[in-house]
Design an enzyme around this catalytic site. Structure first.
Site, PDB file in Angstrom:
ATOM      1  CB  ILE A  13     -14.733  -0.972  -1.851  1.00 46.86           C
ATOM      2  CG1 ILE A  13     -15.151  -0.241  -3.120  1.00 46.86           C
ATOM      3  CG2 ILE A  13     -15.931  -1.653  -1.223  1.00 46.86           C
ATOM      4  CD1 ILE A  13     -15.784  -1.153  -4.163  1.00 46.86           C
ATOM      5  CG  ASP A  14      -9.201  -1.156   0.313  1.00 51.64           C
ATOM      6  OD1 ASP A  14      -9.539  -0.260   1.095  1.00 51.64           O
ATOM      7  OD2 ASP A  14      -8.780  -2.273   0.679  1.00 51.64           O
ATOM      8  CE  LYS A  15      -5.371   3.860  -7.512  1.00 48.07           C
ATOM      9  NZ  LYS A  15      -3.986   4.375  -7.530  1.00 48.07           N
TER      10      LYS A  15
END
Length: 319
Positions: free
Chosen positions: A152-154
């Site tokens: 999942i994105d930062k």
């Protein structure tokens, strides 16, 4: 615009090959510049030139020089080299563990934390924390991404699963491929959605004007489906639940922008407003469900909305 694919490399099962197809717009661009702007990882142009000189870049199956000018339709293959002297240090970083056994671990990732080491993020990642916490992690994704099945994105918070052995990794990866993993998110988006629920079925590919971004496009794209349901309305913003049917890079962020309701706080796909502020996009992976790799039992986990999003919601409710 180009199409990027991930394929296995016969030279090494752990080496990743990225494949791009050069568009008319990118014709006549130098190959080193094209690759630098095409890959997600932050690498310098001089590093790409070294890769080209060492034979890690093939155009239409043949080695080329760094000053090669791209032609429309060229197939560019970048065989990612194994980093020299890789030494990922286990770090005693607290993990919010929701489940753990001999096969799998499920954590609640905080916003701002990178999943695995990459240029500019050599430490402080989920992988660094997992290596300290776990005795074993699967090795299918190589030494930079041990145990990592999905990302999942930062700046997205929420539930993430990692595999502790290769057998579990294969099982979880296959479930992701078959779209049988249940993944639900909550997000705060700009504007007032017209419908209470709906489905966004729109293919996603690279943005031809900025290769770090993605967009809805028919060219060199991949099938992408997101289901949404309105949970709460605030006039100029809406709290929505989103369920992924596919898992493309930036899928929710791109799809919500596509229908005119970008995520609040999204630094890439949204507008900045004084009234609605957040550090990173208001997106949280709240629910994760999958079949256990060993037992076949359906397991499901849910993580509450984090404090920063709760603060945003409280602000919206009290206006």
């Amino acid at each position: 615009m180009m199409n990027q694919e991930h394929v296995s490399d016969s030279m090494s099962e752990e080496r990743e090959t990225l494949v791009f197809v050069v568009s008319e717009q990118d014709a006549k661009e130098r190959i080193d510049k094209y690759i630098t702007e095409s890959i997600e990882e932050e690498v310098s142009r001089s590093q790409v030139q070294l890769w080209i000189k060492d034979g890690h870049v093939l155009v239409n199956g043949s080695a080329i020089k760094p000053n090669y000018k791209c032609a429309a339709g060229d197939t560019v293959a970048l065989i990612m080299p194994e980093p020299e002297g890789v030494d990922i240090v286990p770090e005693d970083i607290p993990l919010d563990v929701y489940y753990e056994d001999a096969d799998v671990i499920v954590i609640n990732k905080p916003r701002g934390m990178v999943v695995h080491p990459a240029p500019g993020h050599a430490s402080g990642t989920v992988v660094n924390a997992l290596m300290h916490h776990c005795k074993d992690l699967s090795g299918i994704n190589g030494e930079l991404r041990p145990g990592i099945v999905h990302r999942i994105d930062k700046d997205t918070s929420g539930l993430l699963m990692a595999a502790k052995n290769d057998r579990a990794h294969v099982s979880l990866a296959e479930q992701l491929k078959e779209h049988s993993v249940l993944r639900k998110y909550v997000a705060v988006v700009h504007g007032n959605l017209q419908h209470e629920q709906g489905t966004i079925d729109a293919p996603i590919g690279r943005n031809e004007h900025d290769r770090k971004m993605y967009t809805v496009t028919e060219r060199n794209s991949k099938h992408a489906v997101t289901h949404f349901k309105v949970l709460e309305r605030f006039g100029d913003a809406t709290l929505v639940e989103l369920q992924l049917e596919t898992g493309r890079t930036h899928q929710i962020r791109v799809h919500m922008k596509f229908i005119g309701h970008p995520l609040v706080g999204d630094p890439m796909y949204s507008r900045v407003t004084k009234s609605l502020k957040m550090e990173g996009q208001a997106l949280h992976a709240k629910l994760l469900g999958f079949k256990h790799p060993s037992t076949g039992e359906l397991v499901q986990f849910e993580a509450p909305i984090p404090e920063d999003m709760e603060h945003l919601l409280m602000t919206l409710r009290n206006r």
